[in-house]
Scaffold this active site. Sequence first.
Site, mmCIF file in Angstrom:
data_model
loop_
_atom_site.group_PDB
_atom_site.id
_atom_site.type_symbol
_atom_site.label_atom_id
_atom_site.label_comp_id
_atom_site.label_asym_id
_atom_site.label_seq_id
_atom_site.Cartn_x
_atom_site.Cartn_y
_atom_site.Cartn_z
ATOM 1 N N ARG A 159 50.379 52.001 -71.224
ATOM 2 C CA ARG A 159 50.051 53.239 -70.508
ATOM 3 C C ARG A 159 50.999 53.433 -69.320
ATOM 4 N NH1 ARG A 159 44.151 54.685 -67.737
ATOM 5 N NH2 ARG A 159 44.591 56.854 -67.268
ATOM 6 N N ASP A 440 38.721 52.371 -59.893
ATOM 7 C CA ASP A 440 40.162 52.572 -59.928
ATOM 8 C C ASP A 440 40.487 53.987 -59.474
ATOM 9 O OD1 ASP A 440 39.419 54.172 -62.051
ATOM 10 O OD2 ASP A 440 40.315 52.928 -63.604
#
EC number: 2.3.3.9
Length: 532
Positions: A159, A440
């Site tokens: 990613r 996050d």
Amino acid sequence: MDNVELNDPPYGLEKEFNTLLTADAIHFLSLLTSTFNNDVDKLLWNRTARKVHLDLTNSYPDFSPATAHIRNDTTWRVAPVPRRLQNRHVDIGDTAPCQTERFHQALVSSAQGIQVDFDDGNCPTFYNQIKGIFNVYQVVHEKIHGLPPVSQAPILMLRPRAWNMVEHNMLINGREIPGPLFDFGLLMYHIGRRLYENESGPFFYLSKVESFLEARLWNQIFIWTEEKLGLPLGSIKATVLIESVLASFEMEEILYELKEHSAGLNCGIWDYSASFVNKFGHRPEFLLPDRSKYVNMEKHFLKSYMDLLVQTCHRREALATGGMAALLLPKDKNSTEYESVIAAVTRLKLFEINAGVDGFMVYDVDLVAPMQKLFQEHSSGPNQLHVIPSMKISQSDLLVMPAGGVTLFGLKYNIAVGILFIDAWLKGEGHFYYSGKVEDSATAEISRSQVWQWIRHQVKLEDDDRTVTRGLVRALVQQVERQLGDESQPADLQERLHTAAELFMEIVLKRDFPEFITTYLNLDHTFLRRKF
């Protein structure tokens, strides 16, 4: 030859730096960037223009008549799912590869895949990017004793950073290189062929894609890269994360643009919810209630989004994956708290399985086995491509906000998550643990988005009818900072937490909503002057 300027290697990573940034690798990055720089600029300009148009016309996104022929054509399909992607039941999410121990722990787990995350769960310091890419390089080239070969390990779902991020440490023709091109380019140059030869990739997650035109750009990048590296067309496969409300109206078109390179679509709750504030937060009709009490995947706007994603993917024989379970399991397996966490995750993930998803993510490695068992008990085969929801999802289904207000607990929780995320970034970390969960940038986005929106609309608390004002938020920020702090800590840690609290206040008081907290922090002098 393009002009390339590259900063010195991060302290202690000279070997890693010299392994990755060879003359040939730099040349490849230079060609990649110079080829697509103008397209990246247009992509970002189009995002701005689209937002301005929506604001000026006070209009809503909808399914475009201009691309109706793509949606109405029932004959096209994405390329067949590769063998190693056919079973995506449980992946481990938020795995920042710079965290070597966690990355290696994931590789010896029974998970089907690993989200190798240079984006949401990662802080993109130069140290972290070089360390992370080198760790992936080491694993793919089987240089780490005790780890399974890449052909037998969980698949690596790489990613790269999203388009809103830049790499400050490399300039090509006088301009900073786009973050995703730096990550993607180095990964493909060093491990793309080896992954392909081992039937293990290269597989990618694409973050924060907002339109089919952005998917088209990624497809062009994939084709160019395959040609340059001598890989067959369609070698690269990508899962697009539908993290923007605008992208939810273009899911068919996104799959169509990536047809040969598609590995499907992914839905997640918090970045997607935050995108409503990002695009429409100044409009009262898009006031999002307290996420801790009133926002979950069972709410109509989120369930409609998930149902549409599953329906769209499975009609086109693409995989549809769900979000990540952020809850952490207590160490004591005999505790009531352990049973409570298992029950909570099971309920949420069973909801997604019943909706037809082909897989989802967990953060805690110890959740992999029970969630795999859950999948086996409630579905048949490696995926659920045969499940095609039949309901008709309309524009209003995707745009209706859930009912509910704002609680003092929810306001303080959002403040704490926002401050702690900034604090984590200032020490070079992309995620942290709080109140039994991993947090996050996705949860930081929704947290600061809600506080900004609640101040903007002067909402009242359910608890005591107080109005959410700048003064109230400032007082709560100071209170939360005291609760999070520890006077026994060294002065520099206390100062960092205070800086994080001040940055949080700065962000939530902006007249105009900062589009991404990560962009804001990545460009802030406080972040740039730190040495990692």
